[in-house]
Design a protein around this motif. Structure first.
Motif, PDB file in Angstrom:
ATOM      1  N   MET A 124       0.826  -1.201   0.000  1.00 54.85           N
ATOM      2  CA  MET A 124       0.000   0.000   0.000  1.00 54.85           C
ATOM      3  C   MET A 124       0.861   1.252   0.000  1.00 54.85           C
ATOM      4  N   LYS A 125       0.252   2.358  -0.401  1.00 55.30           N
ATOM      5  CA  LYS A 125       0.940   3.646  -0.378  1.00 55.30           C
ATOM      6  C   LYS A 125       0.602   4.344   0.928  1.00 55.30           C
ATOM      7  N   ILE A 126       1.633   4.798   1.637  1.00 52.25           N
ATOM      8  CA  ILE A 126       1.464   5.422   2.950  1.00 52.25           C
ATOM      9  C   ILE A 126       2.081   6.819   2.925  1.00 52.25           C
ATOM     10  N   ARG A 127       1.274   7.802   3.271  1.00 54.44           N
ATOM     11  CA  ARG A 127       1.767   9.178   3.388  1.00 54.44           C
ATOM     12  C   ARG A 127       1.442   9.682   4.788  1.00 54.44           C
ATOM     13  N   VAL A 128       2.443  10.208   5.470  1.00 53.36           N
ATOM     14  CA  VAL A 128       2.287  10.608   6.865  1.00 53.36           C
ATOM     15  C   VAL A 128       2.750  12.047   7.048  1.00 53.36           C
ATOM     16  N   LEU A 129       1.900  12.834   7.684  1.00 54.32           N
ATOM     17  CA  LEU A 129       2.254  14.200   8.068  1.00 54.32           C
ATOM     18  C   LEU A 129       2.418  14.267   9.577  1.00 54.32           C
ATOM     19  N   LEU A 130       3.635  14.587  10.023  1.00 54.71           N
ATOM     20  CA  LEU A 130       3.928  14.742  11.441  1.00 54.71           C
ATOM     21  C   LEU A 130       4.293  16.196  11.730  1.00 54.71           C
ATOM     22  N   LEU A 131       4.241  16.554  12.983  1.00 51.52           N
ATOM     23  CA  LEU A 131       4.574  17.921  13.375  1.00 51.52           C
ATOM     24  C   LEU A 131       6.092  18.086  13.447  1.00 51.52           C
ATOM     25  N   ASP A 132       6.622  19.073  12.744  1.00 53.19           N
ATOM     26  CA  ASP A 132       8.057  19.340  12.747  1.00 53.19           C
ATOM     27  C   ASP A 132       8.468  19.812  14.151  1.00 53.19           C
ATOM     28  N   ALA A 171      11.316   0.825   6.080  1.00 52.56           N
ATOM     29  CA  ALA A 171      10.220   0.802   5.103  1.00 52.56           C
ATOM     30  C   ALA A 171      10.425   1.878   4.048  1.00 52.56           C
ATOM     31  N   ARG A 172      10.879   3.059   4.459  1.00 52.92           N
ATOM     32  CA  ARG A 172      11.085   4.143   3.511  1.00 52.92           C
ATOM     33  C   ARG A 172      12.268   3.866   2.594  1.00 52.92           C
ATOM     34  N   ALA A 173      13.273   3.165   3.121  1.00 49.16           N
ATOM     35  CA  ALA A 173      14.429   2.805   2.295  1.00 49.16           C
ATOM     36  C   ALA A 173      14.069   1.712   1.291  1.00 49.16           C
ATOM     37  N   SER A 174      13.258   0.766   1.722  1.00 50.16           N
ATOM     38  CA  SER A 174      12.887  -0.356   0.851  1.00 50.16           C
ATOM     39  C   SER A 174      11.827   0.048  -0.175  1.00 50.16           C
ATOM     40  N   TYR A 175      10.910   0.916   0.230  1.00 48.33           N
ATOM     41  CA  TYR A 175       9.805   1.317  -0.657  1.00 48.33           C
ATOM     42  C   TYR A 175       9.635   2.841  -0.595  1.00 48.33           C
ATOM     43  N   PRO A 176      10.610   3.573  -1.140  1.00 47.58           N
ATOM     44  CA  PRO A 176      10.579   5.046  -1.028  1.00 47.58           C
ATOM     45  C   PRO A 176       9.373   5.696  -1.700  1.00 47.58           C
ATOM     46  N   ASP A 177       8.802   5.039  -2.699  1.00 47.48           N
ATOM     47  CA  ASP A 177       7.638   5.604  -3.377  1.00 47.48           C
ATOM     48  C   ASP A 177       6.336   5.264  -2.651  1.00 47.48           C
ATOM     49  N   ASN A 178       6.409   4.312  -1.751  1.00 42.85           N
ATOM     50  CA  ASN A 178       5.194   3.856  -1.055  1.00 42.85           C
ATOM     51  C   ASN A 178       5.087   4.362   0.377  1.00 42.85           C
ATOM     52  N   PHE A 179       6.205   4.696   0.994  1.00 43.67           N
ATOM     53  CA  PHE A 179       6.167   5.183   2.378  1.00 43.67           C
ATOM     54  C   PHE A 179       6.889   6.530   2.434  1.00 43.67           C
ATOM     55  N   GLU A 180       6.124   7.573   2.636  1.00 51.34           N
ATOM     56  CA  GLU A 180       6.693   8.926   2.659  1.00 51.34           C
ATOM     57  C   GLU A 180       6.229   9.661   3.923  1.00 51.34           C
ATOM     58  N   ILE A 181       7.124  10.509   4.433  1.00 53.23           N
ATOM     59  CA  ILE A 181       6.808  11.339   5.604  1.00 53.23           C
ATOM     60  C   ILE A 181       7.170  12.783   5.299  1.00 53.23           C
ATOM     61  N   ARG A 182       6.273  13.679   5.622  1.00 55.07           N
ATOM     62  CA  ARG A 182       6.578  15.104   5.576  1.00 55.07           C
ATOM     63  C   ARG A 182       6.272  15.699   6.945  1.00 55.07           C
ATOM     64  N   LEU A 183       6.997  16.770   7.265  1.00 59.94           N
ATOM     65  CA  LEU A 183       6.864  17.410   8.570  1.00 59.94           C
ATOM     66  C   LEU A 183       6.129  18.737   8.428  1.00 59.94           C
ATOM     67  N   LEU A 184       5.124  18.925   9.249  1.00 58.01           N
ATOM     68  CA  LEU A 184       4.271  20.100   9.185  1.00 58.01           C
ATOM     69  C   LEU A 184       4.948  21.339   9.776  1.00 58.01           C
ATOM     70  N   LYS A 185       4.819  22.437   9.074  1.00 56.84           N
ATOM     71  CA  LYS A 185       5.288  23.729   9.563  1.00 56.84           C
ATOM     72  C   LYS A 185       4.119  24.557  10.109  1.00 56.84           C
ATOM     73  N   CYS A 186       3.107  23.882  10.551  1.00 57.32           N
ATOM     74  CA  CYS A 186       1.926  24.529  11.126  1.00 57.32           C
ATOM     75  C   CYS A 186       1.312  23.558  12.122  1.00 57.32           C
TER      76      CYS A 186
END
Length: 252
Positions: A124-132, A171-186
């Motif tokens: 599956m494709k996983i996108r995660v937004l966490l607080l910076d 997981a991000r190293a093995s499937y970089p297109d499927n597991f992504e994380i970005r950090l929120l600036k808000c």
């Protein structure tokens, strides 16, 4: 209109009933006993009609309100999230092809599924937004401010974010297109967990931890799902509102 007609018909029955029991014409035609019995039946029928009228009025009103709520996309509500409704997440994770998540540190998600991240990213494709934890500055971050609002020790969210990034590294190293994380600036305004065509979301309120906040289940096909999904996409795609988690790693 139908309620007015119903009321009028049964009002007439009650009036005829009370009138008939004292009508000398009717008593003379059918006798006092029959006239009394028929009148009592008419009054009873009228009163029964009034009871049904008011019952149906309130039932219809409730049904209308529920239908209006359903039309927004709402399907259910829960008095908590994460560990409180763990089964709601577990059931949907088994069959989803994508998940999108907004959270502060997502400690519960990491604790429950961290050892499965590689397995999940495979299918599956996983996108995660966490607080910076360093924004707007390491000494005065939104993460520390939220710790204060939740009544947690300073640095709790920062440690959770760093732990999530570390736990998901394989997981991000093995499937970089499927597991992504970005950090929120808000500061996130809602907690958000989308599974394909359903999502669980809820507000952030002060003086309590996120896991104790009310959560709502929304289905695709109505405006609420679209609004919330659009909210995620705007946070995810904006370089002003979020940044790749590698940026944080580069500051270590």
């Amino acid at each position: 209109m139908r309620y007015a007609i119903w009321f009028l018909v049964h009002l007439i029955l009650v009036i005829i009933g009370f009138t008939g029991v004292n009508s000398s014409l009717i008593i003379g035609l059918v006798g006092k006993d029959i006239a009394s019995g028929a009148s009592a039946s008419l009054v009873a029928a009228g009163i029964t009609g009034f009871v049904l009228l008011f019952h149906n009025f309130f039932v219809d009103r409730r049904e209308q309100l529920l239908n209006n709520l359903y039309d927004t996309g709402m399907r259910s509500a829960f008095d908590g999230r994460s560990v409180v409704i763990k089964s709601e997440y577990a059931t949907r994770l088994k069959s989803s092809s994508r998940i999108d998540v907004i959270g502060f540190g997502l400690s519960s998600f990491r604790e429950d599924y961290g050892d499965q991240f590689v397995h999940l990213a495979r299918s599956m494709k996983i996108r995660v937004l966490l607080l910076d934890p360093t924004f707007p500055s390491p000494d005065h971050s939104y993460a520390d401010q939220r710790d204060i609002e939740e009544g947690s020790p300073k640095g709790t969210i920062s440690r959770d974010v760093e732990a999530f990034i570390k736990t998901s590294s394989a997981a991000r190293a093995s499937y970089p297109d499927n597991f992504e994380i970005r950090l929120l600036k808000c500061l996130p305004s809602v907690n958000y967990f989308r599974f394909d065509n359903e999502l669980l979301w809820g507000p952030y309120l002060v003086a309590n931890q996120s896991r104790n906040m009310p959560t709502f289940l929304v289905a695709k096909g109505a405006f609420l799902f679209d609004r919330l999904s659009d909210h995620f996409e705007k946070l995810w795609s904006s370089s002003e509102l979020s940044a790749p988690c590698e940026n944080l790693l580069g500051t270590k």
